[in-house]
Design an enzyme around this catalytic site. Sequence first.
Site, PDB file in Angstrom:
ATOM      1  N   LEU A  61      37.833  31.826  40.551  1.00 35.53           N
ATOM      2  CA  LEU A  61      38.212  32.455  39.288  1.00 35.53           C
ATOM      3  C   LEU A  61      38.398  33.953  39.506  1.00 35.53           C
ATOM      4  CD1 LEU A  61      35.743  30.820  36.696  1.00 35.53           C
ATOM      5  CD2 LEU A  61      38.104  30.154  37.191  1.00 35.53           C
ATOM      6  N   ASP A  62      39.370  34.536  38.777  1.00 33.71           N
ATOM      7  CA  ASP A  62      39.532  35.990  38.794  1.00 33.71           C
ATOM      8  C   ASP A  62      38.250  36.654  38.299  1.00 33.71           C
ATOM      9  OD1 ASP A  62      42.139  35.633  39.601  1.00 33.71           O
ATOM     10  OD2 ASP A  62      42.981  35.875  37.591  1.00 33.71           O
ATOM     11  N   ARG A  63      38.066  37.905  38.668  1.00 37.18           N
ATOM     12  CA  ARG A  63      36.841  38.638  38.314  1.00 37.18           C
ATOM     13  C   ARG A  63      36.553  38.597  36.800  1.00 37.18           C
ATOM     14  NH1 ARG A  63      33.249  42.623  39.751  1.00 37.18           N
ATOM     15  NH2 ARG A  63      32.819  44.189  38.161  1.00 37.18           N
ATOM     16  N   THR A 112      37.803  36.472  34.551  1.00 39.62           N
ATOM     17  CA  THR A 112      37.860  35.132  33.962  1.00 39.62           C
ATOM     18  C   THR A 112      36.475  34.502  34.041  1.00 39.62           C
ATOM     19  OG1 THR A 112      40.168  34.858  34.631  1.00 39.62           O
ATOM     20  CG2 THR A 112      38.941  32.857  34.114  1.00 39.62           C
TER      21      THR A 112
END
Length: 302
Positions: A135-137, A139
């Site tokens: 996951l993106d930071r 998200t």
Amino acid sequence: MDTRFTLHFIAEKEGQLLREALTEWRISKRALTAIKFDGGLLTVNDVERNVRHPLHVGDRVEVKFPPEEKSEGLAVEHGELAITFEDEAILVLNKPAHQSTIPSREHPTLSVANLVCGHFQKQGLASTAHIVTRLDRDTSGLLCIAKHAHIHHLTGLAQRNGEISRQYEAIVHGHVAQDIQSIIAPIGRKETSIIEREVREDGQFAHTDVTVLRHFYLHDEPMTHIQLKLHTGRTHQIRVHMAYVGHPLVGDALYGGSRNHINRQALHCVSLKMLHPLTGECLHFTSDLNEDMQQLLNDSLA
């Protein structure tokens, strides 16, 4: 105590070479090389054998994988992890927003990977963090980690076969017109940025399904609460695809969203479905929206 990751199998074909059986049991060539040269062990009926050994039906095969070492740039740190599920093979976490999945130059500490290494150290596991669903930071939501390189190999096969399913919920700017749509548009890195992605003809195939959950207004601004299903896992895929169709995620400043209402992209992984890499059992995990996203929805009802 021997902490090496170990699997057990029963031979089912008379005269089959151990190498052929291991291939059928989805042990990779890379793993076999590591077993041979880095401290692993193959035994048949408790006797060490090499891969050319012929098997008899009913033989007990034990595969001991060598201990794993984390990369030099991955520091072992201890801290809180929101564990949804854990067994000998996988770890499923509920990641908060503003936490990196892996360390970076800008955020070298307290990533999920750092804390997972600390968690494994406490358990006495000779392993490192293998990220299955990143996951993106900014998200939040569910992510899966393999507890061994072989498990990572198996989950990689599952992902390529479409056997790991993730659903997200997001809040986007504007009222999305179509209740259900598929966005199929290739994604590649923007030439002027090392971070930003964009839809481009020479990009990698990317497919996102979008379902409208609710249209609403927040301070007279139109927004839509949507559900998304990923069929591919490109970097920033949801964020890029929604910006591409004119509905950037609320809070996603990189792709045209406004941070007037939330200080990160309003994106949360709510569901993760997969087959257990060892048992084949169907696993389904769910996660409620983070408080900041839920607050946006609540404010729209006020």
